[in-house]
Design an enzyme around this catalytic site. Structure first.
Site, mmCIF file in Angstrom:
data_model
loop_
_atom_site.group_PDB
_atom_site.id
_atom_site.type_symbol
_atom_site.label_atom_id
_atom_site.label_comp_id
_atom_site.label_asym_id
_atom_site.label_seq_id
_atom_site.Cartn_x
_atom_site.Cartn_y
_atom_site.Cartn_z
ATOM 1 N N ASP A 64 37.397 34.280 44.882
ATOM 2 C CA ASP A 64 36.695 34.779 43.688
ATOM 3 C C ASP A 64 36.895 33.820 42.519
ATOM 4 O OD1 ASP A 64 35.093 37.015 43.975
ATOM 5 O OD2 ASP A 64 36.758 38.438 43.829
ATOM 6 N N LYS A 71 28.683 41.672 50.829
ATOM 7 C CA LYS A 71 29.492 40.474 51.075
ATOM 8 C C LYS A 71 29.818 40.352 52.567
ATOM 9 C CE LYS A 71 31.278 40.505 46.367
ATOM 10 N NZ LYS A 71 32.324 40.916 45.426
ATOM 11 N N GLN A 123 38.163 43.672 45.514
ATOM 12 C CA GLN A 123 37.014 44.102 44.717
ATOM 13 C C GLN A 123 37.483 44.821 43.444
ATOM 14 O OE1 GLN A 123 33.692 43.405 45.461
ATOM 15 N NE2 GLN A 123 33.283 44.227 43.442
#
Ligand code: NAP
Length: 304
Positions: free
Chosen positions: A129, A62, A106
Site C-alpha cells: 500500500d 483486489k 484494509q
C-alpha cells in the site's frame, strides 16, 4: 506529448478503467513469463477486519484483480472485536511468511486499533500500500520506494495520457497521508511526470476558489461529493477527481451511487481532460497495488 488546450470546446475523458486494464494485461504477461521461467508466482495477502460494506467491496475487487493477473492471493478475515495485539501478531506472521510478497491491511480499522501501529509493524518491503513511514520517507527523498497506490495511479494516468506537467501549477485539495500529501510530493518532484509547482489546500485554506482557478491541474481529494463547481475551475484545466463517496440513489439496485468530489456535469465542459467517477482514479488504485506487489516479488525496491 499533447498540451491541454486553453479553452476547450470539448473535453476528453481520462479513462482509468481502460488504463487499469492495460496495466493488468502488462502485469499478467510478465507474471506468465516469470512462471514459464520457473520463478515464484507473486502472492498478495489482504487482511480485512469487520464487515464494512465499502471495505468488503474494495478487498473483493483486489482479490479478483490478483486472479486476473495470475497472482496468488490470500484473504484473512477477522471480526471487529479482534484485539490490537492479536492483529499485530497476524501482521507479524505475514511479515515472516516467505511465500507472501506483499500484503495490505484494509483501512479503516475499528477505533480500538491504532492504524499507525499496524502500518509501522508491516515490513517496508511487503508494504504494497506504500503507507509505511520508510516508504513515505524514501518517496520524499527521491529514493526507490513502494509508492502509495492512489497517488501513483494519478501520476500514471497523466503519463499514459501524455499530459504535460512540467512547469504547470497543480492544486491539490486534501492533505491526507494516503492521497493529497503524497500526490503533491510526487508531482513536485523532478520527475516525468512531475516538475509541477504545487499548492496543497485543506479545510483551513482561505480563498480556495481563487487558488483552484489558477490550477492547470486540479486534484480533488477531499471526500465531499460535488464540491468542485465550474466557477472553481480554469478553462482548459486537467481535472482529477479522487473522491468516492456513497450517496443515496433510489434509481440504483444497491440504493446508492458513487459520487466524486467534482460536479462533473458543470466542470467537464470547462476542462480539457477529466476523470469520471466511477471509472477514473479508483480502478488505477488497484492496478498500482498489483504493480507494487510485482515489484515487491521481484525485490526491485528492497533487493532480497
Ligand atoms: P480524508 O483523510 O478525509 O482527508 C480529506 C482532506 O480534505 C483533509 O485534508 C481535509 O482537510 C480536506 N478537506 C475537507 N473538507 C475540505 C474543504 N471544505 N475544503 C478544503 N479541504 C477540505 O480523505 P482521503 O482519505 O484523502 O480521501 C479523500 C476522498 O478520496 C474520499 O472520497 C475517499 O473515499 C477518496 N479516495 C479514493 C480512492 C480511490 O482509489 N479512488 C482512494 C483513497 C481515497 P483537513 O486536513 O484540514 O481536515
Amino acid at each position: 506529448m499533447t498540451t491541454a488546450p486553453e479553452a476547450p470546446a470539448t473535453y476528453r475523458l481520462i479513462d482509468g478503467k481502460q488504463t487499469a486494464e492495460d496495466i493488468k494485461v502488462e502485469i499478467a504477461a510478465e507474471v506468465a513469463q516469470r512462471k514459464a521461467a520457473g520463478q515464484k508466482t507473486p502472492h498478495l495477502a489482504a487482511i480485512l477486519v469487520g464487515h464494512d460494506g465499502g471495505s468488503e467491496t474494495y478487498v473483493r475487487n483486489k482479490v479478483l484483480a490478483c486472479e486476473r493477473v495470475g497472482f496468488d492471493s490470500t484473504l484473512l478475515r477477522y471480526e471487529d472485536d479482534i484485539t490490537e495485539a492479536e492483529l499485530l501478531a497476524k501482521v507479524e506472521e505475514l511479515n515472516q511468511d516467505a511465500d507472501i510478497d506483499g500484503f495490505i491491511v484494509q483501512l479503516p480499522l475499528p477505533k480500538h486499533i491504532s492504524s499507525e501501529k499496524v502500518i509501522e509493524t508491516i515490513r517496508p518491503e511487503k508494504d504494497v500500500d506504500g503507507f509505511h513511514p520508510m516508504n513515505i520517507g524514501r518517496m520524499v527523498a527521491g529514493l526507490p520506494a513502494l509508492l502509495p497506490a492512489t497517488p501513483s495511479g494519478i501520476v500514471e494516468l497523466l503519463r499514459r495520457y501524455g499530459l504535460v506537467t512540467d512547469g504547470k501549477h497543480c492544486v491539490v485539495i486534501g492533505r491526507s497521508n494516503i492521497v493529497g500529501t503524497p500526490v503533491s510530493i510526487l508531482l513536485a518532484k523532478n520527475l516525468e511526470p512531475g516538475n509541477c509547482t504545487v499548492t496543497l489546500c485543506h479545510s483551513r485554506t482561505r480563498n480556495l476558489a481563487e487558488i483552484t482557478r489558477t490550477a492547470d491541474i486540479l486534484v480533488a481529494a477531499l471526500g465531499r461529493p460535488g464540491f468542485v463547481t465550474a466557477d472553481m475551475v480554469r478553462p482548459g484545466a486537467v481535472v482529477i477527481d479522487v473522491g468516492t463517496t456513497r450517496v443515496e440513489d433510489a434509481t440504483k439496485k444497491a440504493g446508492w451511487a458513487l459520487k466524486g468530489d467534482v460536479n462533473f456535469e458543470e466542470v467537464a465542459p470547462k476542462a480539457s481532460y477529466i476523470t469520471p467517477v466511477p471509472g477514473g482514479v479508483g480502478p488505477m488504485t488497484i492496478a498500482m497495488l498489483l504493480l507494487n506487489t510485482l515489484r515487491a516479488a521481484k525485490g526491485e525496491v528492497y533487493p532480497r
